[in-house]
Write an enzyme that holds these catalytic residues in place. Structure first.
Site, mmCIF file in Angstrom:
data_model
loop_
_atom_site.group_PDB
_atom_site.id
_atom_site.type_symbol
_atom_site.label_atom_id
_atom_site.label_comp_id
_atom_site.label_asym_id
_atom_site.label_seq_id
_atom_site.Cartn_x
_atom_site.Cartn_y
_atom_site.Cartn_z
ATOM 1 N N CYS A 2 0.758 -1.201 0.080
ATOM 2 C CA CYS A 2 -0.052 -0.026 0.022
ATOM 3 C C CYS A 2 0.809 1.157 -0.006
ATOM 4 O O CYS A 2 1.878 1.230 0.767
ATOM 5 C CB CYS A 2 -0.926 0.131 1.412
ATOM 6 S SG CYS A 2 -2.203 -1.166 1.352
ATOM 7 N N ARG A 27 3.672 -0.326 -4.889
ATOM 8 C CA ARG A 27 3.270 -0.690 -3.605
ATOM 9 C C ARG A 27 2.029 -1.618 -3.659
ATOM 10 O O ARG A 27 1.714 -2.265 -2.484
ATOM 11 C CB ARG A 27 3.526 0.162 -2.642
ATOM 12 C CG ARG A 27 4.647 0.977 -2.703
ATOM 13 C CD ARG A 27 4.492 2.138 -1.650
ATOM 14 N NE ARG A 27 4.663 1.611 -0.297
ATOM 15 C CZ ARG A 27 5.496 1.400 0.363
ATOM 16 N NH1 ARG A 27 6.948 1.672 -0.072
ATOM 17 N NH2 ARG A 27 5.592 1.171 1.700
ATOM 18 N N TRP A 72 -2.950 -2.615 -1.887
ATOM 19 C CA TRP A 72 -2.809 -4.233 -1.714
ATOM 20 C C TRP A 72 -3.481 -4.835 -0.922
ATOM 21 O O TRP A 72 -3.109 -4.502 0.375
ATOM 22 C CB TRP A 72 -1.176 -4.565 -1.864
ATOM 23 C CG TRP A 72 -0.686 -5.786 -2.296
ATOM 24 C CD1 TRP A 72 -0.572 -6.379 -3.536
ATOM 25 C CD2 TRP A 72 -0.372 -6.885 -1.497
ATOM 26 N NE1 TRP A 72 -0.180 -7.471 -3.549
ATOM 27 C CE2 TRP A 72 -0.318 -8.117 -2.397
ATOM 28 C CE3 TRP A 72 -0.742 -7.141 -0.170
ATOM 29 C CZ2 TRP A 72 0.007 -9.425 -1.815
ATOM 30 C CZ3 TRP A 72 -0.443 -8.491 0.372
ATOM 31 C CH2 TRP A 72 -0.173 -9.547 -0.483
ATOM 32 N N ASN A 98 -1.202 1.936 5.856
ATOM 33 C CA ASN A 98 -0.130 0.933 5.279
ATOM 34 C C ASN A 98 0.259 -0.140 6.272
ATOM 35 O O ASN A 98 0.835 0.511 7.366
ATOM 36 C CB ASN A 98 0.981 1.457 4.479
ATOM 37 C CG ASN A 98 2.081 0.795 4.119
ATOM 38 O OD1 ASN A 98 3.020 1.046 3.767
ATOM 39 N ND2 ASN A 98 1.871 -0.638 3.686
ATOM 40 N N GLY A 99 -0.035 -1.257 6.137
ATOM 41 C CA GLY A 99 0.215 -2.175 7.206
ATOM 42 C C GLY A 99 -0.871 -3.180 7.640
ATOM 43 O O GLY A 99 -1.575 -3.209 6.979
ATOM 44 N N GLU A 481 16.595 -17.796 -10.599
ATOM 45 C CA GLU A 481 16.059 -16.283 -10.723
ATOM 46 C C GLU A 481 15.492 -16.159 -12.030
ATOM 47 O O GLU A 481 14.387 -15.457 -12.396
ATOM 48 C CB GLU A 481 17.331 -15.309 -10.612
ATOM 49 C CG GLU A 481 17.133 -13.925 -11.299
ATOM 50 C CD GLU A 481 15.983 -13.078 -10.288
ATOM 51 O OE1 GLU A 481 15.300 -13.728 -9.297
ATOM 52 O OE2 GLU A 481 15.758 -12.186 -10.801
ATOM 53 N N LYS A 485 11.802 -14.821 -12.863
ATOM 54 C CA LYS A 485 11.282 -13.696 -13.463
ATOM 55 C C LYS A 485 10.220 -14.134 -14.606
ATOM 56 O O LYS A 485 9.232 -13.438 -14.766
ATOM 57 C CB LYS A 485 12.529 -13.244 -14.361
ATOM 58 C CG LYS A 485 13.557 -12.212 -13.619
ATOM 59 C CD LYS A 485 13.101 -11.017 -13.526
ATOM 60 C CE LYS A 485 12.607 -10.791 -12.084
ATOM 61 N NZ LYS A 485 13.365 -11.143 -10.869
ATOM 62 N N GLU A 488 6.608 -14.355 -12.539
ATOM 63 C CA GLU A 488 6.292 -13.259 -12.098
ATOM 64 C C GLU A 488 5.675 -12.540 -13.080
ATOM 65 O O GLU A 488 4.459 -11.871 -12.960
ATOM 66 C CB GLU A 488 7.369 -12.272 -11.680
ATOM 67 C CG GLU A 488 7.881 -12.788 -10.116
ATOM 68 C CD GLU A 488 9.124 -11.765 -9.666
ATOM 69 O OE1 GLU A 488 8.839 -11.212 -9.042
ATOM 70 O OE2 GLU A 488 10.013 -11.535 -10.615
ATOM 71 N N HIS A 504 16.489 -37.054 -10.799
ATOM 72 C CA HIS A 504 15.631 -37.722 -9.624
ATOM 73 C C HIS A 504 14.391 -37.487 -9.511
ATOM 74 O O HIS A 504 13.680 -37.305 -8.362
ATOM 75 C CB HIS A 504 16.444 -37.199 -8.526
ATOM 76 C CG HIS A 504 18.107 -37.652 -8.472
ATOM 77 N ND1 HIS A 504 18.417 -39.091 -8.403
ATOM 78 C CD2 HIS A 504 19.073 -37.100 -8.407
ATOM 79 C CE1 HIS A 504 19.815 -39.168 -8.353
ATOM 80 N NE2 HIS A 504 20.154 -37.991 -8.548
ATOM 81 N N LYS A 601 5.613 -4.623 -5.051
ATOM 82 C CA LYS A 601 7.182 -4.744 -4.998
ATOM 83 C C LYS A 601 7.516 -4.597 -3.459
ATOM 84 O O LYS A 601 8.625 -5.338 -3.284
ATOM 85 C CB LYS A 601 7.643 -3.397 -5.631
ATOM 86 C CG LYS A 601 9.095 -3.437 -6.060
ATOM 87 C CD LYS A 601 9.738 -2.657 -6.982
ATOM 88 C CE LYS A 601 10.879 -2.586 -7.303
ATOM 89 N NZ LYS A 601 11.367 -3.842 -7.781
#
Ligand code: G6P
Length: 606
Positions: A2, A27, A72, A98-99, A481, A485, A488, A504, A601
């Site tokens: 947020c 955010r 968010w 925010n939180g 990574e 990417k 995402e 395996h 983010k």
């Protein structure tokens, strides 16, 4: 997550707030809202983006004090009603938050028992009702907010306005960032300087437990016990231009393309050609202490964790200190044994990932020595650690991390060189690494020049529902990574495995529908990797190889050849084609590249 913005001054608040919110959308971006005060509160909120909100804010939405929020969702689905700001029942108080308020359920039950009717499902709404109640009983809004927060358990950055006290904003911080911006006869507050850098570069970071009152002609800060606190304004380095797409179609492509410069900035002034060492003054450690560690433990989340895996290998190889990386989110919950001979390294682009911050706090509480590798100067993690390395990569706006990833990996190369050269790394090997580091920016340019070819490959491979990424040892974190990417931003399912583990289990997945991206550097494991490629091809799997040479059509369908550096530094370069592959796959599939679904983010919740 947020983003919050607040303004008080002589100008119309709404356009300033909307623009600030747009800069904070990284955010969270599932809903947005804005409130201004002008003989009563005027509010608009919508499910959707800031751009959707802007469409419903009328031209005559006048008021010189106001709040904005981009969300968010945590408590309650994204909807118009659950969007912030939240109002008290009498529409006197507006709050953005925010939180997470952990005791919101309990507080809500008490308020409901007193007859308060709630409009939303959010945890935040309790704050609006509680502050309204306290505002009736106290002389100032700041007192009302301060006393309310005493009954609140959880994390917050909040901003509050009161229709009956126009001309002021009260903000408070506990665990979620609040930055004040000092303008000419106007004041700003936000979750990040990005929201106000167009208007001022003079900022003040609030500490946890601090509150501030902002009026057009200035501000004062105080602690939760009402004592005034003294703050020194800082001047931020970045201006509005750093937050633009700079002519690129997406922030992500801009940030990928910036890597020759960002890598250069991360190493600038830190390499010593005379002694072949790295100068890392921010670590605040003398040579004796630098020698004293027997282990290195690296913690971070998401891409930061994968760059930590690259870092652990660099430190083991160059400094011969046993090292490993672990997700900070796991580390903090497993009651870790904190060892006085271990150097702990916390990694975070934003410097505010809650799991990483909480892990650092736990380590410090137990007497651990923690350094940070952080991009955001003055952020919570940067302030919490004993010392560290700033990346100086500049603002990273796109949700998927790219330039911060390579700069973090490079910072680990510097740290490994530093730790190695006070131990057994020879001057010759030190020189080899310093020279290798210097070659990186030019080599990254060479990889970027292959953008068109990688875009074509992305079109070809993005047609598949699923992709496998494999690599051995140095190549394995690169594979992880790369898979991260891709999933995402393109939503193509991707798995990463050590190439050696394929046989395996996951080999069962390989076939015409599941191509493999194989990371095959020219190192001592080359032959083993080529054998793996043969095994994949023998099972009808397509192979896109990323490495240093053409292995022949028998082993790979396609190859991206990257320039060779020293084997320890190759992972940094091998990452870059995978960033481009994910980017072009996301573009080919028509995804919202910079704001992928469900993500944010800065993950400031647990
Ligand atoms: C989020 C982002 C990731 C990032 C991670 C850690 O999950 O979506 O891209 O790698 O947080 O962020 P940090 O700011 O701590 O590096």
């Amino acid at each position: 997550m947020c983003g919050i913005v607040a303004y008080v001054g002589p100008r119309d608040a709404a356009p300033i707030l909307l623009e600030g919110m747009q800069r904070l959308e990284y955010r969270g971006y599932d809903s947005a809202g804005v409130v201004v005060s002008n003989r009563g509160l005027k509010i608009r909120k919508v499910k959707g983006r800031v751009a959707d909100l802007a469409k419903v804010v009328p031209a005559r939405f006048k008021g010189t004090v106001g709040l904005g929020h981009t969300r968010w969702a945590t408590h309650g689905v994204p909807s118009d009603v659950n969007a912030h700001p939240h109002l008290s029942a009498d529409e006197r108080i507006a709050v953005v938050h925010n939180g997470i308020i952990e005791n919101a359920g309990e507080l809500r039950a008490k308020l409901e028992a007193d007859g308060v009717e709630f409009a939303s499902e959010t945890d935040t709404e309790v704050l609006a009702h509680l502050i309204a109640k306290a505002a009736d009983e106290n002389d100032t809004l700041e007192e009302a907010v301060r006393k309310t927060l005493k009954s609140v358990v959880g994390t917050y950055g909040i901003a509050v306005i009161d229709a009956e006290r126009p001309g002021e904003v009260v903000v408070a911080r506990n665990g979620s960032p609040i930055v004040l911006g000092i303008g000419e006869k106007e004041m700003f507050a936000a979750s990040d300087v990005a929201a106000m850098v167009r208007y001022t570069r003079q900022v003040v970071h609030l500490e946890d437990g601090e509150l501030a009152v902002l009026k057009a002609d200035g501000f004062h800060t105080f602690a939760s016990d009402a004592r005034e606190t003294a703050k020194e304004p800082l001047t931020v380095d970045w201006d509005a231009g750093h937050y633009d797409t700079g002519g690129y179609e997406h922030y992500l492509l801009k940030e990928i393309s910036e890597q020759p410069e960002t890598i250069t900035r991360t190493m600038s002034g830190r390499l010593d050609e005379r002694f072949h060492v790295a100068h890392l003054g921010g670590l605040n450690m003398d040579a004796r202490e630098t020698r004293s560690f027997r282990r290195v433990k690296i913690i971070g989340c998401g891409s930061a964790y994968y760059s930590g895996q690259i870092g652990a290998q660099l430190i083991e190889e160059l400094a011969r200190i046993p090292s490993d990386a672990e997700p900070a989110s796991e580390f903090r919950y497993r009651n870790p044994v904190v060892d006085p001979d271990t150097l702990y390294v916390a990694i975070s682009q934003s410097g505010e990932t809650y799991d990483t911050l909480a892990a650092v706090q736990e380590l410090k509480r137990k007497g651990g020595r923690v350094i940070g590798i952080v991009n955001a100067v003055g952020s919570a993690i940067a302030r919490e650690v004993d010392g560290g390395i700033y990346l100086h990569a500049g603002p990273e706006v796109s949700v998927a991390s790219t330039k911060a990833f390579t700069s973090t990996s490079l910072a680990f190369a510097l740290l490994a060189l530093h730790l190695g050269r006070v131990r057994d790394l020879s001057p010759a090997d030190g020189r080899r690494i310093v020279e290798g580091l210097r070659r990186l920016p030019g080599q990254i340019e060479e990889i970027l020049a292959q953008g068109d070819k990688i875009a074509e490959l992305a079109q070809k491979y993005a047609k598949h529902p699923s992709m496998m990424f494999v690599g051995r040892v140095r190549g394995y974190p690169v594979a992880r990574e790369g898979a991260q990417k891709l999933k995402e931003i393109s939503y193509v399912h991707a798995e990463a495995y050590p190439a050696s583990e394929l046989k395996h289990g996951p080999l069962a997945l390989i076939g015409p529908d599941m191509p493999t991206v194989a990371i095959v550097p020219d190192d001592e494991l080359l032959d083993k990797n080529l054998t793996t490629l043969g095994e994949i091809r023998a099972r009808g799997g397509q192979v896109l190889m990323v490495g240093h040479r053409e292995p022949g059509a028998k082993l790979a369908d396609d190859v991206i050849v990257v320039p060779k550096n020293e084997i320890e530094l190759d992972p940094i370069l091998l990452t870059i084609p995978l960033q481009l592959l994910a980017y072009y796959a996301a573009v080919a599939l028509g995804r919202d590249v910079d704001k992928p679904r469900n993500l944010a983010k800065s993950v400031t919740v647990e």
